[in-house]
Design a protein around this motif. Structure first.
Motif, mmCIF file in Angstrom:
data_model
loop_
_atom_site.group_PDB
_atom_site.id
_atom_site.type_symbol
_atom_site.label_atom_id
_atom_site.label_comp_id
_atom_site.label_asym_id
_atom_site.label_seq_id
_atom_site.Cartn_x
_atom_site.Cartn_y
_atom_site.Cartn_z
ATOM 1 N N MET A 198 -1.330 14.461 -3.543
ATOM 2 C CA MET A 198 -1.884 14.041 -2.260
ATOM 3 C C MET A 198 -3.221 13.333 -2.467
ATOM 4 O O MET A 198 -3.491 12.279 -1.870
ATOM 5 N N ALA A 199 -4.077 13.898 -3.325
ATOM 6 C CA ALA A 199 -5.366 13.275 -3.600
ATOM 7 C C ALA A 199 -5.181 11.925 -4.288
ATOM 8 O O ALA A 199 -5.875 10.956 -3.976
ATOM 9 N N ALA A 200 -4.227 11.851 -5.219
ATOM 10 C CA ALA A 200 -3.981 10.602 -5.934
ATOM 11 C C ALA A 200 -3.446 9.528 -4.989
ATOM 12 O O ALA A 200 -3.804 8.348 -5.107
ATOM 13 N N ALA A 201 -2.591 9.910 -4.048
ATOM 14 C CA ALA A 201 -2.045 8.947 -3.089
ATOM 15 C C ALA A 201 -3.154 8.348 -2.239
ATOM 16 O O ALA A 201 -3.166 7.142 -1.966
ATOM 17 N N ASN A 202 -4.092 9.163 -1.816
ATOM 18 C CA ASN A 202 -5.224 8.660 -1.036
ATOM 19 C C ASN A 202 -6.071 7.702 -1.869
ATOM 20 O O ASN A 202 -6.543 6.675 -1.362
ATOM 21 N N TYR A 203 -6.249 8.021 -3.141
ATOM 22 C CA TYR A 203 -7.045 7.153 -4.001
ATOM 23 C C TYR A 203 -6.350 5.812 -4.212
ATOM 24 O O TYR A 203 -6.998 4.754 -4.221
ATOM 25 N N VAL A 204 -5.036 5.839 -4.382
ATOM 26 C CA VAL A 204 -4.292 4.595 -4.592
ATOM 27 C C VAL A 204 -4.425 3.681 -3.379
ATOM 28 O O VAL A 204 -4.531 2.456 -3.512
ATOM 29 N N ARG A 254 0.828 -1.207 0.000
ATOM 30 C CA ARG A 254 0.000 0.000 0.000
ATOM 31 C C ARG A 254 0.861 1.254 0.000
ATOM 32 O O ARG A 254 0.568 2.223 -0.702
ATOM 33 N N MET A 255 1.942 1.226 0.758
ATOM 34 C CA MET A 255 2.818 2.399 0.844
ATOM 35 C C MET A 255 3.549 2.629 -0.475
ATOM 36 O O MET A 255 3.657 3.754 -0.955
ATOM 37 N N ARG A 256 4.057 1.544 -1.076
ATOM 38 C CA ARG A 256 4.783 1.700 -2.347
ATOM 39 C C ARG A 256 3.852 2.153 -3.452
ATOM 40 O O ARG A 256 4.241 2.949 -4.316
ATOM 41 N N ALA A 257 2.610 1.650 -3.449
ATOM 42 C CA ALA A 257 1.649 2.090 -4.459
ATOM 43 C C ALA A 257 1.350 3.566 -4.309
ATOM 44 O O ALA A 257 1.243 4.303 -5.304
ATOM 45 N N ALA A 258 1.215 4.025 -3.062
ATOM 46 C CA ALA A 258 0.948 5.447 -2.837
ATOM 47 C C ALA A 258 2.126 6.302 -3.294
ATOM 48 O O ALA A 258 1.937 7.403 -3.822
ATOM 49 N N ARG A 259 3.339 5.778 -3.116
ATOM 50 C CA ARG A 259 4.517 6.546 -3.555
ATOM 51 C C ARG A 259 4.614 6.614 -5.071
ATOM 52 O O ARG A 259 5.339 7.454 -5.617
ATOM 53 N N ALA A 260 3.883 5.729 -5.766
ATOM 54 C CA ALA A 260 3.940 5.745 -7.229
ATOM 55 C C ALA A 260 3.436 7.063 -7.782
ATOM 56 O O ALA A 260 3.778 7.441 -8.908
ATOM 57 N N VAL A 261 2.617 7.791 -7.014
ATOM 58 C CA VAL A 261 2.108 9.062 -7.513
ATOM 59 C C VAL A 261 3.185 10.134 -7.496
ATOM 60 O O VAL A 261 2.937 11.255 -7.924
#
Length: 254
Positions: free
Chosen positions: A208-214, A64-71
């Protein structure tokens, strides 16, 4: 008083972006089984008495953390105009990274539920089922129709422990699902991609919005994987369903 330079507004085509992403993400469906096993074994060793379902969150936290960092690929959008254009061009890479972590998380869920994932073909179609179920739940447009993608196998969606049903399929039936791989990934990308466009909003608000969505996307994937790989719901047994020879009646002792 003269106004500042008029920066060109980037044009963005989600369909074209998904097509570019397809070339990148088709190779992401076979993550390292060895790495997933290490993560699962480590979690089990530290919490040997904890049920598999309660280990899902800690085991998949890294995904989950790595996916959020993808943004972070959207970070150039802090500069309006050209920065947004750069971010738009990088979106297919971000989609690939999110997919990679989603697939890895699904594999870990399967291992936590003691599924034998050594058969790469069976594992692949199980992951495809997870992605299809995730895409259907994420889709807000109604454009994704499971029947059009999976045909008669669409009935597997939402079925508890559908991995068991997949394992029982013939080789020809499995191939029918595998043949839909490109359509399944495309449906997933079309469901996930448009909300990621929020990452293109300037001044740092978008990432920030994209990270929350991911994070939401990954939780959705994990829920779908639990449905596919998890155990079937226990069947309630009543006295009426127990064979008569197994029902002991209280009576006077002989």
């Amino acid at each position: 008083m003269t106004s500042g330079p008029n920066l060109p507004k980037p044009e963005f085509d989600i369909e074209a972006t998904v097509e570019r992403a397809m070339a990148l993400i088709n190779r992401t469906l076979q993550p390292s089984l060895e790495d997933a096993r290490k993560a699962v074994d480590k979690a089990r060793a530290s919490r040997p008495l904890v049920a598999p379902g309660d280990l899902v969150s800690p085991v998949t936290r890294g995904n989950r953390m790595r996916a959020a960092r993808a943004v972070s690929y959207s970070l150039p959008s802090i500069l309006p105009g050209f920065g947004t254009a750069i971010s738009a061009a990088a979106l297919p890479v971000a989609l690939r990274e999110v997919l990679k972590e989603a697939v890895s998380a699904a594999i870990k869920v399967g291992l936590l539920h003691d599924r034998d994932l050594d058969d790469p073909e069976l594992t692949r179609i199980a992951v495809l089922l997870v992605l299809t179920e995730g895409a259907v739940k994420l889709d807000k447009t109604g454009r994704i129709r499971p029947g059009a993608i999976l045909g008669r196998h669409a009935s597997l969606l939402g079925q508890p422990a559908s991995y068991d049903a997949l394992a029982a399929l013939t080789a020809e039936e499995r191939q029918e699902i595998a043949a839909s791989q490109s359509e399944i990934i495309r449906a997933w990308a079309l469901a996930v991609g448009p909300p990621l466009l929020a990452g293109l909003l300037p001044f740092g608000v978008g990432p920030m919005a994209a990270a929350n969505y991911v994070q939401y996307v990954l939780r959705n994937t994990i829920t779908a994987a639990t449905g596919v790989f998890g155990p079937a719901a226990p069947v309630a047994v009543t006295v009426e369903t127990i064979p008569g020879s197994e029902v002991q009646q209280d009576g006077p002792e002989s």
